[in-house]
Structure formats: structure tokens, C-alpha cells
Design a protein around this motif. Structure first.
Motif, PDB file in Angstrom:
ATOM      1  N   ASN A  82      28.029  17.237 -38.559  1.00 11.01           N
ATOM      2  CA  ASN A  82      27.065  17.532 -39.657  1.00 11.01           C
ATOM      3  C   ASN A  82      25.869  16.900 -39.156  1.00 11.01           C
ATOM      4  O   ASN A  82      24.624  17.308 -39.335  1.00 11.01           O
ATOM      5  CB  ASN A  82      27.322  17.044 -40.781  1.00 11.01           C
ATOM      6  CG  ASN A  82      28.721  17.524 -41.352  1.00 11.01           C
ATOM      7  OD1 ASN A  82      28.870  18.794 -41.043  1.00 11.01           O
ATOM      8  ND2 ASN A  82      29.513  16.597 -42.207  1.00 11.01           N
ATOM      9  N   THR A  83      25.621  16.086 -38.322  1.00 13.24           N
ATOM     10  CA  THR A  83      24.319  15.290 -37.781  1.00 13.24           C
ATOM     11  C   THR A  83      23.521  16.328 -36.665  1.00 13.24           C
ATOM     12  O   THR A  83      24.280  16.896 -36.075  1.00 13.24           O
ATOM     13  CB  THR A  83      24.833  14.064 -37.228  1.00 13.24           C
ATOM     14  OG1 THR A  83      25.434  13.241 -37.798  1.00 13.24           O
ATOM     15  CG2 THR A  83      23.354  13.230 -36.610  1.00 13.24           C
ATOM     16  N   ARG A  84      22.544  16.435 -37.102  1.00  9.15           N
ATOM     17  CA  ARG A  84      21.549  17.218 -36.316  1.00  9.15           C
ATOM     18  C   ARG A  84      21.460  17.005 -34.748  1.00  9.15           C
ATOM     19  O   ARG A  84      21.557  15.950 -34.232  1.00  9.15           O
ATOM     20  CB  ARG A  84      20.056  16.973 -36.769  1.00  9.15           C
ATOM     21  CG  ARG A  84      19.133  18.089 -36.418  1.00  9.15           C
ATOM     22  CD  ARG A  84      17.711  18.035 -37.101  1.00  9.15           C
ATOM     23  NE  ARG A  84      16.969  19.087 -36.491  1.00  9.15           N
ATOM     24  CZ  ARG A  84      16.018  19.403 -36.946  1.00  9.15           C
ATOM     25  NH1 ARG A  84      15.367  18.280 -37.896  1.00  9.15           N
ATOM     26  NH2 ARG A  84      15.131  20.406 -36.667  1.00  9.15           N
ATOM     27  N   SER A  85      21.787  17.917 -34.038  1.00 10.58           N
ATOM     28  CA  SER A  85      21.868  17.864 -32.652  1.00 10.58           C
ATOM     29  C   SER A  85      20.479  17.861 -31.949  1.00 10.58           C
ATOM     30  O   SER A  85      19.545  18.509 -32.293  1.00 10.58           O
ATOM     31  CB  SER A  85      22.862  18.708 -31.975  1.00 10.58           C
ATOM     32  OG  SER A  85      24.049  18.560 -32.524  1.00 10.58           O
ATOM     33  N   ARG A  86      20.493  17.346 -30.698  1.00  8.05           N
ATOM     34  CA  ARG A  86      19.344  17.365 -29.738  1.00  8.05           C
ATOM     35  C   ARG A  86      19.417  18.720 -29.133  1.00  8.05           C
ATOM     36  O   ARG A  86      20.460  19.554 -29.425  1.00  8.05           O
ATOM     37  CB  ARG A  86      19.383  16.239 -28.664  1.00  8.05           C
ATOM     38  CG  ARG A  86      19.270  14.918 -29.062  1.00  8.05           C
ATOM     39  CD  ARG A  86      19.063  13.938 -28.206  1.00  8.05           C
ATOM     40  NE  ARG A  86      20.004  13.927 -27.055  1.00  8.05           N
ATOM     41  CZ  ARG A  86      20.828  13.147 -26.716  1.00  8.05           C
ATOM     42  NH1 ARG A  86      20.842  11.970 -27.193  1.00  8.05           N
ATOM     43  NH2 ARG A  86      21.585  13.648 -25.623  1.00  8.05           N
ATOM     44  N   ILE A  87      18.601  19.283 -28.275  1.00 10.51           N
ATOM     45  CA  ILE A  87      18.484  20.537 -27.616  1.00 10.51           C
ATOM     46  C   ILE A  87      19.753  20.520 -26.805  1.00 10.51           C
ATOM     47  O   ILE A  87      20.471  21.771 -26.560  1.00 10.51           O
ATOM     48  CB  ILE A  87      17.276  20.343 -26.531  1.00 10.51           C
ATOM     49  CG1 ILE A  87      16.134  20.757 -27.769  1.00 10.51           C
ATOM     50  CG2 ILE A  87      17.594  21.807 -25.830  1.00 10.51           C
ATOM     51  CD1 ILE A  87      14.660  20.597 -26.742  1.00 10.51           C
TER      52      ILE A  87
END
Length: 131
Positions: A82-87
Motif C-alpha cells: 500500500n505504501t507509495r513506490s518510487r519510480i
């Protein structure tokens, strides 16, 4: 009664040890593309246990009748999706992992100190009983 207290601290130490390994793995993979951070979940399992209506018995002797005696897992490893990922698809935040590792170390050391204190009290009781 005393051995029950040691069992609780033993489980706590196992949990903190496992959590430390998982956090170390997250830190080691901070630059690995598509790696998703992991964590050891304990409190969620406890909440689920509290919500369940089943009763589990505690047997102090192997000849006692067991009531719903199923070995319950104390914790499990979960993947944080659920945590936002990097590119690159990795979602490990190094600062957060370092904070979590510090908190985990404090909890581990506190549990060790509490267990040592129990041993000292037990030793004192045994020593006083000899007089």
C-alpha cells in the motif's frame, strides 16, 4: 507463575529478533528495483484473537484435557503493497526503517533487562530460602 513470565519474555524476544531481521532486509534492499518493504505483524493477530469467540485452554500438565489447543502463530511477515513506490517500484524509506530499527532495538533491550531482573529476583528468593 514464574515460568509463565519467562515464556512471555521469550516470545517477545523472538518477535523483536525476527522483526530486526526483516528490517535489516528492508535496509539492505533499499536500492533493489521492485522490492516491497516487509514487516512483522503481531498486534493485528492479537486483535483478531480478541475478536474471535473461541476459548483456548492452557494446560499445565500433559495429561490435562486440551480445549481448542491449536498452536497459534504469534506473528507473521507481511509485504507492504500500500505504501507509495518510487519510480523503480521500490517502497522502502531508509529513514523510516532506521527509526523502526531503533525502536525495535529499544524494545528488545528492555525485554532483556526485564528478564534479567526476573532472574535476579528469583536468585534472591532462592538465596533467602537457604537461610
Amino acid at each position: 507463575m514464574v515460568t509463565k513470565g519467562f515464556g512471555i519474555f521469550n516470545k517477545a524476544l523472538d518477535y523483536y529478533w525476527e522483526r530486526s531481521k526483516v528490517i535489516d532486509s528492508n535496509i539492505a534492499n533499499v536500492n533493489t528495483p521492485e522490492y516491497k518493504r516487509k514487516d512483522v505483524v503481531f498486534s493485528d493477530l492479537l486483535k483478531d484473537k480478541q475478536k474471535s469467540s473461541t476459548i483456548e485452554g492452557y494446560a499445565t500438565n500433559e495429561r490435562h484435557i486440551k480445549i481448542n489447543a491449536q498452536p497459534a502463530r504469534q506473528y507473521e511477515t507481511s509485504v507492504d503493497k500500500n505504501t507509495r513506490s518510487r519510480i523503480d517500484g521500490n517502497n522502502v524509506d531508509l529513514d523510516l526503517e532506521m527509526i523502526e530499527q531503533s525502536k525495535n532495538s529499544i524494545n528488545y533491550n528492555t525485554s532483556v533487562e526485564q528478564m534479567q531482573s526476573m532472574f535476579k529476583r528469583l536468585k534472591s528468593v532462592i538465596g533467602e530460602g537457604r537461610r
